[in-house]
Enzyme design. Structure first.
Site, PDB file in Angstrom:
ATOM      1  N   GLU A   1      -3.728  -9.689   3.621  1.00 28.29           N
ATOM      2  CA  GLU A   1      -4.283  -9.304   4.808  1.00 28.29           C
ATOM      3  C   GLU A   1      -5.669 -10.301   4.956  1.00 28.29           C
ATOM      4  O   GLU A   1      -5.846 -10.546   6.299  1.00 28.29           O
ATOM      5  CB  GLU A   1      -4.886  -7.939   4.665  1.00 28.29           C
TER       6      GLU A   1
ATOM      7  N   GLU B   1       0.930  -0.975   0.059  1.00 29.13           N
ATOM      8  CA  GLU B   1      -0.108   0.072   0.017  1.00 29.13           C
ATOM      9  C   GLU B   1       1.023   1.324  -0.056  1.00 29.13           C
ATOM     10  O   GLU B   1       0.466   2.346  -0.477  1.00 29.13           O
ATOM     11  CB  GLU B   1      -0.933   0.025   1.288  1.00 29.13           C
TER      12      GLU B   1
END
Length: 251
Positions: free
Chosen positions: A136, A116
């Site tokens: 995740e 990210e």
């Protein structure tokens, strides 16, 4: 402030300041450059510096790893209030909004929060050893620091959905084919390639580059483009650069 006993070479965020650019190296090799609260705080300090004195930013990682993700030991302790505080989200959004372009020079792993951080850059180049993605959901959380809205912009909704639902990690060649990376370079040449990219940006008018980034990040088209262009049409740099162009082509 540096921690006791810390040197520029041992700092978790090593910073090399140059005239038109700053190189920031994530430097937590024992945990594969995992992003913890201290690193987030240091990135905020760097952002404040670059907001006040705009320069190109090159972000990279030490020891053949970009960033293996958020620090899982810290992440495991976090609760609902921490999620709502947007610890990583806030700093990644700030990096994304910096006045001048941000280049991510990626080697090795860029996973979870590390991916990210890379998505927040304007330009991403890598090595053949890159492995990038968002695992995740396998840890019982979502990629909440930019992947759910930046990945669809970068690779399209279908591919973003596949990556985020499955936790698939892309190879360097796959990331290049999908548009997550714009070029691959041998590890020994990665930083030279990042600086060459920065050189090409720096050769252009800084205000025109800043306004181009503003337009790229805006949803208010074409109004924002016309207003920014109006300012540039009145700038001395525009007159000087166009005059030089015309004189070169008269020879």
């Amino acid at each position: 402030m540096p921690h006791t006993g810390e040197t520029p070479d041992t700092a978790p965020l090593r910073i090399d300041r140059r005239g038109d650019r700053v190189v920031a190296m994530l430097n937590r090799p024992r945990v594969r450059n995992a992003i913890d609260q201290d690193l987030v705080d240091r990135l905020h300090v760097l952002c404040a510096e670059l907001e006040a004195s705009p320069r190109i930013l090159i972000i990279t990682g030490a020891d053949g790893v970009f960033a293996s993700g958020a620090d899982i030991a810290q992440l495991r302790r976090r609760r609902a209030a921490d999620a709502r505080a947007g610890i990583n989200t806030t700093v990644f959004r700030r990096i994304r909004a910096l006045p001048m372009p941000v280049i991510a020079a990626i080697d090795g792993y860029a996973l979870g929060g590390g991916a990210e951080l890379a998505y927040a850059a304007d330009l991403r180049i890598g090595t053949p050893e890159v492995r990038i993605g968002n695992p995740e959901t396998g840890l019982g959380i979502i990629a909440a620091a930019g992947a759910t809205w930046r990945l669809p912009e970068l690779v399209g909704e279908a591919r973003a959905a596949e990556l985020l639902y499955t936790g698939r990690i892309l190879t360097a060649d796959e990331a290049l084919a999908w548009g997550l990376l714009s070029a691959l370079h041998p590890a020994a040449e990665l930083m030279d390639a990042a600086h060459a990219l920065a050189d090409r940006i720096a050769a252009n008018d800084p205000l025109a580059v800043r306004h181009t980034k503003t337009a790229l990040l805006s949803d208010d088209h074409p109004a924002i483009d016309l207003e920014l262009q109006a300012e540039l049409f009145e700038s001395p740099a525009k007159i000087a650069r166009m005059t030089a162009f015309l004189e070169r082509h008269r020879r």
